[in-house]
Enzyme design. Structure first.
Site, PDB file in Angstrom:
ATOM      1  N   GLY A  58     -33.014 -13.884 -13.784  1.00 37.61           N
ATOM      2  CA  GLY A  58     -32.780 -13.583 -15.199  1.00 37.61           C
ATOM      3  C   GLY A  58     -31.304 -13.738 -15.499  1.00 37.61           C
ATOM      4  N   CYS A  59     -30.967 -14.776 -16.290  1.00 36.22           N
ATOM      5  CA  CYS A  59     -29.533 -14.914 -16.609  1.00 36.22           C
ATOM      6  C   CYS A  59     -29.302 -14.701 -18.084  1.00 36.22           C
ATOM      7  CB  CYS A  59     -28.931 -16.207 -16.083  1.00 36.22           C
ATOM      8  SG  CYS A  59     -29.386 -17.663 -16.962  1.00 36.22           S
ATOM      9  N   VAL A  62     -27.504  -9.202 -19.054  1.00 42.71           N
ATOM     10  CA  VAL A  62     -27.332  -8.334 -17.890  1.00 42.71           C
ATOM     11  C   VAL A  62     -27.145  -9.181 -16.625  1.00 42.71           C
ATOM     12  CG1 VAL A  62     -28.427  -6.566 -16.451  1.00 42.71           C
ATOM     13  CG2 VAL A  62     -28.610  -6.423 -18.943  1.00 42.71           C
ATOM     14  N   GLY A  63     -28.012 -10.167 -16.449  1.00 48.85           N
ATOM     15  CA  GLY A  63     -27.969 -10.989 -15.234  1.00 48.85           C
ATOM     16  C   GLY A  63     -26.630 -11.684 -15.048  1.00 48.85           C
ATOM     17  N   ASP A  83     -33.880 -18.557 -13.591  1.00 51.46           N
ATOM     18  CA  ASP A  83     -34.311 -18.227 -14.952  1.00 51.46           C
ATOM     19  C   ASP A  83     -35.281 -19.292 -15.431  1.00 51.46           C
ATOM     20  OD1 ASP A  83     -32.860 -16.248 -17.296  1.00 51.46           O
ATOM     21  OD2 ASP A  83     -34.181 -17.836 -18.015  1.00 51.46           O
ATOM     22  N   ARG A 130     -36.027  -6.939 -23.945  1.00 55.45           N
ATOM     23  CA  ARG A 130     -35.037  -5.890 -24.246  1.00 55.45           C
ATOM     24  C   ARG A 130     -35.655  -4.842 -25.147  1.00 55.45           C
ATOM     25  NH1 ARG A 130     -30.221  -9.355 -26.820  1.00 55.45           N
ATOM     26  NH2 ARG A 130     -29.426 -10.356 -24.948  1.00 55.45           N
ATOM     27  N   ARG A 138     -37.363   2.186 -24.115  1.00 55.10           N
ATOM     28  CA  ARG A 138     -37.597   1.307 -22.960  1.00 55.10           C
ATOM     29  C   ARG A 138     -39.094   1.217 -22.682  1.00 55.10           C
ATOM     30  NH1 ARG A 138     -33.274   4.725 -22.024  1.00 55.10           N
ATOM     31  NH2 ARG A 138     -31.312   3.827 -21.280  1.00 55.10           N
ATOM     32  N   SER A 169     -34.933  -4.589 -14.664  1.00 49.02           N
ATOM     33  CA  SER A 169     -35.754  -4.798 -15.867  1.00 49.02           C
ATOM     34  C   SER A 169     -36.393  -3.491 -16.322  1.00 49.02           C
ATOM     35  CB  SER A 169     -36.865  -5.818 -15.567  1.00 49.02           C
ATOM     36  OG  SER A 169     -36.338  -6.949 -14.928  1.00 49.02           O
ATOM     37  N   ASP A 198     -27.211   6.458 -15.391  1.00 50.71           N
ATOM     38  CA  ASP A 198     -27.193   7.705 -16.175  1.00 50.71           C
ATOM     39  C   ASP A 198     -26.167   8.687 -15.588  1.00 50.71           C
ATOM     40  OD1 ASP A 198     -30.280   7.568 -17.663  1.00 50.71           O
ATOM     41  OD2 ASP A 198     -29.835   6.354 -15.909  1.00 50.71           O
ATOM     42  N   ARG A 201     -22.802   7.646 -16.768  1.00 45.30           N
ATOM     43  CA  ARG A 201     -22.572   8.053 -18.171  1.00 45.30           C
ATOM     44  C   ARG A 201     -22.319   9.555 -18.263  1.00 45.30           C
ATOM     45  NH1 ARG A 201     -27.337   4.140 -20.140  1.00 45.30           N
ATOM     46  NH2 ARG A 201     -26.077   2.356 -20.764  1.00 45.30           N
ATOM     47  N   HIS A 225     -35.089   6.884 -15.753  1.00 48.90           N
ATOM     48  CA  HIS A 225     -33.959   6.210 -16.398  1.00 48.90           C
ATOM     49  C   HIS A 225     -34.402   6.028 -17.852  1.00 48.90           C
ATOM     50  CE1 HIS A 225     -30.834   3.520 -17.615  1.00 48.90           C
ATOM     51  NE2 HIS A 225     -31.692   2.558 -17.886  1.00 48.90           N
ATOM     52  N   THR A 281     -27.146  -3.665 -23.776  1.00 46.22           N
ATOM     53  CA  THR A 281     -26.050  -3.119 -22.969  1.00 46.22           C
ATOM     54  C   THR A 281     -25.924  -4.028 -21.751  1.00 46.22           C
ATOM     55  OG1 THR A 281     -27.591  -1.695 -21.760  1.00 46.22           O
ATOM     56  CG2 THR A 281     -26.432  -0.693 -23.625  1.00 46.22           C
TER      57      THR A 281
HETATM   58  N1  LIG Z   1     -32.113  -0.522 -15.797  1.00 51.10           N
HETATM   59  C1  LIG Z   1     -31.064  -0.497 -16.593  1.00 51.10           C
HETATM   60  O1  LIG Z   1     -30.198   0.376 -16.472  1.00 51.10           O
HETATM   61  C2  LIG Z   1     -30.900  -1.529 -17.656  1.00 51.10           C
HETATM   62  C3  LIG Z   1     -31.899  -2.439 -17.829  1.00 51.10           C
HETATM   63  N2  LIG Z   1     -31.779  -3.415 -18.763  1.00 51.10           N
HETATM   64  C4  LIG Z   1     -32.905  -4.331 -18.867  1.00 51.10           C
HETATM   65  O2  LIG Z   1     -32.573  -5.564 -18.243  1.00 51.10           O
HETATM   66  C5  LIG Z   1     -33.400  -6.586 -18.782  1.00 51.10           C
HETATM   67  C6  LIG Z   1     -32.544  -7.758 -19.182  1.00 51.10           C
HETATM   68  O3  LIG Z   1     -31.746  -7.448 -20.300  1.00 51.10           O
HETATM   69  P1  LIG Z   1     -30.878  -8.606 -21.028  1.00 51.10           P
HETATM   70  O4  LIG Z   1     -30.178  -9.381 -20.001  1.00 51.10           O
HETATM   71  O5  LIG Z   1     -30.129  -7.948 -22.099  1.00 51.10           O
HETATM   72  O6  LIG Z   1     -32.039  -9.482 -21.652  1.00 51.10           O
HETATM   73  P2  LIG Z   1     -31.969 -11.023 -22.016  1.00 51.10           P
HETATM   74  O7  LIG Z   1     -33.076 -11.268 -22.973  1.00 51.10           O
HETATM   75  O8  LIG Z   1     -30.572 -11.388 -22.410  1.00 51.10           O
HETATM   76  O9  LIG Z   1     -32.280 -11.739 -20.628  1.00 51.10           O
HETATM   77  C7  LIG Z   1     -33.548 -11.807 -20.059  1.00 51.10           C
HETATM   78  C8  LIG Z   1     -33.618 -13.098 -19.293  1.00 51.10           C
HETATM   79  O10 LIG Z   1     -34.891 -13.156 -18.634  1.00 51.10           O
HETATM   80  C9  LIG Z   1     -35.321 -14.507 -18.686  1.00 51.10           C
HETATM   81  N3  LIG Z   1     -36.768 -14.579 -18.537  1.00 51.10           N
HETATM   82  C10 LIG Z   1     -37.716 -14.125 -19.385  1.00 51.10           C
HETATM   83  N4  LIG Z   1     -38.941 -14.423 -18.906  1.00 51.10           N
HETATM   84  C11 LIG Z   1     -38.759 -15.064 -17.731  1.00 51.10           C
HETATM   85  C12 LIG Z   1     -39.641 -15.631 -16.761  1.00 51.10           C
HETATM   86  N5  LIG Z   1     -40.976 -15.584 -16.898  1.00 51.10           N
HETATM   87  N6  LIG Z   1     -39.102 -16.223 -15.674  1.00 51.10           N
HETATM   88  C13 LIG Z   1     -37.764 -16.273 -15.494  1.00 51.10           C
HETATM   89  N7  LIG Z   1     -36.882 -15.770 -16.394  1.00 51.10           N
HETATM   90  C14 LIG Z   1     -37.374 -15.180 -17.488  1.00 51.10           C
HETATM   91  C15 LIG Z   1     -34.889 -14.983 -20.057  1.00 51.10           C
HETATM   92  O11 LIG Z   1     -34.848 -16.404 -20.137  1.00 51.10           O
HETATM   93  C16 LIG Z   1     -33.504 -14.344 -20.174  1.00 51.10           C
HETATM   94  O12 LIG Z   1     -32.496 -15.194 -19.711  1.00 51.10           O
HETATM   95  C17 LIG Z   1     -34.147  -5.940 -19.939  1.00 51.10           C
HETATM   96  O13 LIG Z   1     -35.414  -5.540 -19.512  1.00 51.10           O
HETATM   97  C18 LIG Z   1     -33.299  -4.733 -20.257  1.00 51.10           C
HETATM   98  O14 LIG Z   1     -33.996  -3.720 -20.920  1.00 51.10           O
HETATM   99  C19 LIG Z   1     -30.679  -3.542 -19.544  1.00 51.10           C
HETATM  100  C20 LIG Z   1     -29.652  -2.647 -19.417  1.00 51.10           C
HETATM  101  C21 LIG Z   1     -29.704  -1.541 -18.489  1.00 51.10           C
HETATM  102  C1  LIG Z   2     -30.808  -0.535 -21.772  1.00 46.48           C
HETATM  103  C2  LIG Z   2     -30.679   0.472 -20.722  1.00 46.48           C
HETATM  104  O1  LIG Z   2     -31.615   0.784 -20.033  1.00 46.48           O
HETATM  105  C3  LIG Z   2     -29.405   1.123 -20.531  1.00 46.48           C
HETATM  106  O2  LIG Z   2     -28.344   0.623 -20.914  1.00 46.48           O
HETATM  107  O3  LIG Z   2     -29.419   2.244 -19.975  1.00 46.48           O
END
Ligand SMILES: NC(=O)C1=CN([C@@H]2O[C@H](COP(=O)(O)OP(=O)(O)OC[C@H]3O[C@@H](n4cnc5c(N)ncnc54)[C@H](O)[C@@H]3O)[C@@H](O)[C@H]2O)C=CC1
Ligand SMILES: CC(=O)C(=O)O
Length: 365
Positions: A58-59, A62-63, A83, A130, A138, A169, A198, A201, A225, A281
């Site tokens: 996933g790029c 976040v990635g 990705d 997201r 979430r 994710s 968390d 934070r 989380h 984020t």
């Molecule tokens: N656990 C945590 O603390 C946090 C978790 N997250 C989560 O991280 C995840 C990513 O967030 P963002 O990068 O902002 O989202 P984003 O939408 O910018 O990136 C997601 C990426 O996944 C790729 N993708 C989607 N389906 C795919 C597939 N079948 N195969 C391969 N790649 C695929 C997309 O092309 C995209 O590049 C989200 O679920 C978000 O909620 C975000 C922040 C904190």
């Molecule tokens: C989006 C998310 O899970 C975080 O920033 O904590």
């Protein structure tokens, strides 16, 4: 220009006629350089150490932020960006490669079919949807992300059966439970950053109130989380002093300083404060993820609040993933700590577990 006249031994160089040399002195330099270079670089029989290989699946925001921190901290010798958007992943890889001379000459590749991810040491999973909408829940994206992981994870696990899998994710706890179950992965090497973020934070919010740097504050957040995360006030120390000694009823109903409000604003609503403006984020989660990677690669034994299956611990009797303090070493989690919780904290943890269990049961797998 006297350049041509300075060329040594021109006629001794085979393959190039003098006439050509006169026309193209750079050809001469190239030939000369290559033969000297080959003479200098004698291949030996020493094993070729390729270094740590990390896949970031996933790029999106976040990635790619994780990729940049991994490179800046020199944690990945081989970095693979996976990705579904192949062109995008390739462009991100090239953009990073253009800066190779500022980092430690890593190999950076991109793919959309998993092939290049083979034999990764660590796989960091950020593919998915997201949180959106007003409450940025979430849990609302649980099915969407599960469907994506269903198509991605078996492939990544097949390519790197011995890797440590770090799930980012969202909703991260349920996605970790799902991946552990779907791919039959051991709970000690498939886990989520969970409440490590968390807890960061939490430390920041407390430190801000005290006018101190975050690193002067220790303390854990456990559980989901997300909205039902539990602040363990009994673990909070500021400059080594337990906060509970200064504010005995901290987080309780008699707490006149309202530290619970600080927790809610700074931690459970912390992500929304950022993503309601940016849409996502990325920085703090990437720093948290890379901190976990560094703990693994350094075989550090550090204790971090990470999410894995906690059945049998702290009175939790079901297979749910939530965060408790975990010891991290090179193969992943080696120990999970059962914290001596207060009655309120224990009840909050069980509430968090039951809520996650309910969402898990509603997941169509
Ligand atoms: N656990 C945590 O603390 C946090 C978790 N997250 C989560 O991280 C995840 C990513 O967030 P963002 O990068 O902002 O989202 P984003 O939408 O910018 O990136 C997601 C990426 O996944 C790729 N993708 C989607 N389906 C795919 C597939 N079948 N195969 C391969 N790649 C695929 C997309 O092309 C995209 O590049 C989200 O679920 C978000 O909620 C975000 C922040 C904190
Ligand atoms: C989006 C998310 O899970 C975080 O920033 O904590």
């Amino acid at each position: 220009m006297c350049f041509r006249r300075k060329l040594p031994n021109v006629r001794a160089v085979k393959h190039i006629s003098y006439a050509t040399l006169q026309k193209h002195p750079l050809n001469y330099l190239k030939q000369r350089f290559q033969s000297n270079f080959n003479r200098l670089l004698k291949k030996t029989d020493a094993p070729n150490s390729s270094g740590t290989k990390i896949t970031v699946a996933g790029c999106g925001q976040v990635g790619i932020t994780i990729c940049s921190f991994l490179l800046m901290r020199n944690l990945a010798k081989q970095l693979v960006i996976y990705d579904v958007r192949h062109d995008w992943a390739q462009a991100e890889a090239l953009d990073l490669l253009h800066g190779s001379c500022f980092i430690n000459n890593p190999t950076i590749t991109a793919c959309n079919d998993g092939s290049k991810t083979k034999d990764s040491n660590i796989v960091i999973v950020t593919v998915g949807a997201r949180p959106s909408g007003k409450d940025r829940s979430r849990l609302a994206i649980v099915q969407k992300t599960a469907d994506i992981l269903k198509s991605v994870m078996p492939l990544l696990v097949k390519q790197s059966p011995n890797a440590v899998f770090l799930i980012i994710s969202n909703p991260a706890d349920i996605m970790t439970w799902y991946v552990q179950k779907m791919c039959k992965l051991d709970k000690f090497r498939c886990f989520t950053t969970g409440c490590h973020l968390d807890s960061a934070r939490f430390r920041y919010a407390i430190a801000q109130r005290m006018g101190l740097p975050s690193r002067s504050v220790e303390g854990y957040v456990i559980g989901e989380h997300g909205a039902s995360a539990v602040p363990v006030w009994s673990t909070v120390t500021v400059a080594g002093v337990p906060l509970m000694r200064v504010v005995p009823d901290i987080g309780g109903s008699e707490d006149k300083e309202n530290w619970t409000d600080l927790f809610n604003k700074g931690v459970t609503k912390g992500a929304a404060a950022v993503s309601s403006v940016k849409g996502y984020t990325n920085w703090a989660v990437a720093l948290a993820a890379v901190d976990v990677v560094s703990a693994i690669l350094n075989n550090s034994g550090r204790v971090m609040s990470l999410g894995t299956d906690v059945c049998g611990l702290n009175c939790i009797e079901d297979h749910v993933v939530l965060s408790l303090p975990c010891v991290v070493k090179s193969n992943g989690i080696t120990h999970i700590l059962q914290l001596p919780l207060t009655d309120t904290e224990q009840q909050q943890l069980l509430k968090s577990a039951n809520m996650l269990l309910e969402v898990q049961c509603g997941l169509k797998v």
